[in-house]
Write a protein that holds these residues in place. Sequence first.
Motif, PDB file in Angstrom:
ATOM      1  N   ASN A   1      38.144  30.193  31.909  1.00 58.79           N
ATOM      2  CA  ASN A   1      38.584  31.340  32.708  1.00 58.79           C
ATOM      3  C   ASN A   1      38.351  32.664  31.995  1.00 58.79           C
ATOM      4  O   ASN A   1      38.042  33.669  32.624  1.00 58.79           O
ATOM      5  N   TYR A   2      38.496  32.687  30.673  1.00 61.02           N
ATOM      6  CA  TYR A   2      38.245  33.912  29.904  1.00 61.02           C
ATOM      7  C   TYR A   2      36.794  34.365  30.091  1.00 61.02           C
ATOM      8  O   TYR A   2      36.519  35.540  30.325  1.00 61.02           O
ATOM      9  N   PHE A   3      35.858  33.426  30.031  1.00 60.11           N
ATOM     10  CA  PHE A   3      34.440  33.732  30.225  1.00 60.11           C
ATOM     11  C   PHE A   3      34.206  34.291  31.632  1.00 60.11           C
ATOM     12  O   PHE A   3      33.518  35.295  31.811  1.00 60.11           O
ATOM     13  N   LYS A   4      34.811  33.654  32.629  1.00 63.23           N
ATOM     14  CA  LYS A   4      34.620  34.098  34.015  1.00 63.23           C
ATOM     15  C   LYS A   4      35.208  35.492  34.229  1.00 63.23           C
ATOM     16  O   LYS A   4      34.629  36.305  34.952  1.00 63.23           O
TER      17      LYS A   4
ATOM     18  N   LYS B   1      34.434  41.385  34.805  1.00 59.42           N
ATOM     19  CA  LYS B   1      34.774  42.725  34.310  1.00 59.42           C
ATOM     20  C   LYS B   1      33.537  43.546  33.927  1.00 59.42           C
ATOM     21  O   LYS B   1      33.451  44.729  34.258  1.00 59.42           O
ATOM     22  N   TYR B   2      32.583  42.941  33.231  1.00 58.20           N
ATOM     23  CA  TYR B   2      31.480  43.703  32.662  1.00 58.20           C
ATOM     24  C   TYR B   2      30.170  43.614  33.433  1.00 58.20           C
ATOM     25  O   TYR B   2      29.250  44.397  33.186  1.00 58.20           O
ATOM     26  N   PHE B   3      30.074  42.684  34.343  1.00 61.41           N
ATOM     27  CA  PHE B   3      28.876  42.561  35.160  1.00 61.41           C
ATOM     28  C   PHE B   3      29.292  42.713  36.615  1.00 61.41           C
ATOM     29  O   PHE B   3      30.465  42.706  36.931  1.00 61.41           O
TER      30      PHE B   3
ATOM     31  N   ASN C   1      27.614  38.109  43.960  1.00 61.88           N
ATOM     32  CA  ASN C   1      26.741  39.005  43.224  1.00 61.88           C
ATOM     33  C   ASN C   1      26.688  40.337  43.973  1.00 61.88           C
ATOM     34  O   ASN C   1      26.073  40.431  45.032  1.00 61.88           O
ATOM     35  N   GLU C   2      27.351  41.352  43.424  1.00 64.69           N
ATOM     36  CA  GLU C   2      27.439  42.645  44.098  1.00 64.69           C
ATOM     37  C   GLU C   2      26.111  43.389  44.113  1.00 64.69           C
ATOM     38  O   GLU C   2      25.897  44.242  44.975  1.00 64.69           O
TER      39      GLU C   2
ATOM     40  N   GLN D   1      26.589  32.971  44.841  1.00 66.14           N
ATOM     41  CA  GLN D   1      25.839  32.031  44.021  1.00 66.14           C
ATOM     42  C   GLN D   1      26.787  31.185  43.192  1.00 66.14           C
ATOM     43  O   GLN D   1      27.913  31.571  42.927  1.00 66.14           O
ATOM     44  N   ILE D   2      26.302  30.007  42.844  1.00 70.41           N
ATOM     45  CA  ILE D   2      27.038  29.110  41.959  1.00 70.41           C
ATOM     46  C   ILE D   2      26.428  29.287  40.576  1.00 70.41           C
ATOM     47  O   ILE D   2      25.240  29.068  40.384  1.00 70.41           O
ATOM     48  N   GLY D   3      27.247  29.698  39.639  1.00 70.92           N
ATOM     49  CA  GLY D   3      26.753  29.951  38.283  1.00 70.92           C
ATOM     50  C   GLY D   3      26.224  31.362  38.166  1.00 70.92           C
ATOM     51  O   GLY D   3      25.663  31.917  39.097  1.00 70.92           O
ATOM     52  N   VAL D   4      26.442  31.971  37.026  1.00 74.02           N
ATOM     53  CA  VAL D   4      26.025  33.363  36.848  1.00 74.02           C
ATOM     54  C   VAL D   4      25.173  33.513  35.607  1.00 74.02           C
ATOM     55  O   VAL D   4      23.971  33.650  35.664  1.00 74.02           O
ATOM     56  N   ILE D   5      25.792  33.454  34.461  1.00 74.36           N
ATOM     57  CA  ILE D   5      25.105  33.655  33.195  1.00 74.36           C
ATOM     58  C   ILE D   5      25.271  32.394  32.377  1.00 74.36           C
ATOM     59  O   ILE D   5      26.318  31.783  32.370  1.00 74.36           O
ATOM     60  N   GLY D   6      24.253  32.007  31.682  1.00 72.14           N
ATOM     61  CA  GLY D   6      24.311  30.787  30.893  1.00 72.14           C
ATOM     62  C   GLY D   6      22.936  30.169  30.863  1.00 72.14           C
ATOM     63  O   GLY D   6      22.060  30.650  30.184  1.00 72.14           O
ATOM     64  N   TYR D   7      22.753  29.159  31.653  1.00 71.01           N
ATOM     65  CA  TYR D   7      21.480  28.462  31.659  1.00 71.01           C
ATOM     66  C   TYR D   7      20.583  28.891  32.807  1.00 71.01           C
ATOM     67  O   TYR D   7      19.572  28.271  33.073  1.00 71.01           O
ATOM     68  N   GLY D   8      20.938  29.938  33.510  1.00 68.42           N
ATOM     69  CA  GLY D   8      20.084  30.474  34.558  1.00 68.42           C
ATOM     70  C   GLY D   8      20.166  29.728  35.872  1.00 68.42           C
ATOM     71  O   GLY D   8      19.292  29.872  36.712  1.00 68.42           O
ATOM     72  N   GLY D   9      21.208  28.949  36.072  1.00 68.42           N
ATOM     73  CA  GLY D   9      21.310  28.251  37.337  1.00 68.42           C
ATOM     74  C   GLY D   9      22.544  27.389  37.399  1.00 68.42           C
ATOM     75  O   GLY D   9      23.498  27.606  36.683  1.00 68.42           O
TER      76      GLY D   9
END
Length: 91
Positions: A15-18, A23-25, A48-49, A55-63
């Motif tokens: 949850n901290y990551f999310k 907050k920043y993106f 995604n604003e 979308q499912i998933g945002v930053i990490g492995y690209g999907g």
Amino acid sequence: MVNKLQSYHCCFHDNYFKNIITKYFQFNYINIVINAANRNYKVDLFYNEIDKIYQIGVIGYGGIFPSPQSCFVLEEIIFNLKIIHDIDIKK
């Protein structure tokens, strides 16, 4: 990102990551649980604003980072999002 409710711990499900992503993106995290294949799955759904899409998933492995490793269950989750919640997944 999709994971079973009592699944392994991964920083991308934290949850901290999310909250940092929100907050920043320009992504808004939406906490949602979907029943698929007779199990409940916590779905890491973001709006995604920038692109104005869900979308499912945002930053990490690209999907999508699925758990279980089942395309059938993942397809059922995406289908349920569209039918039950009127959310069309683009990414």
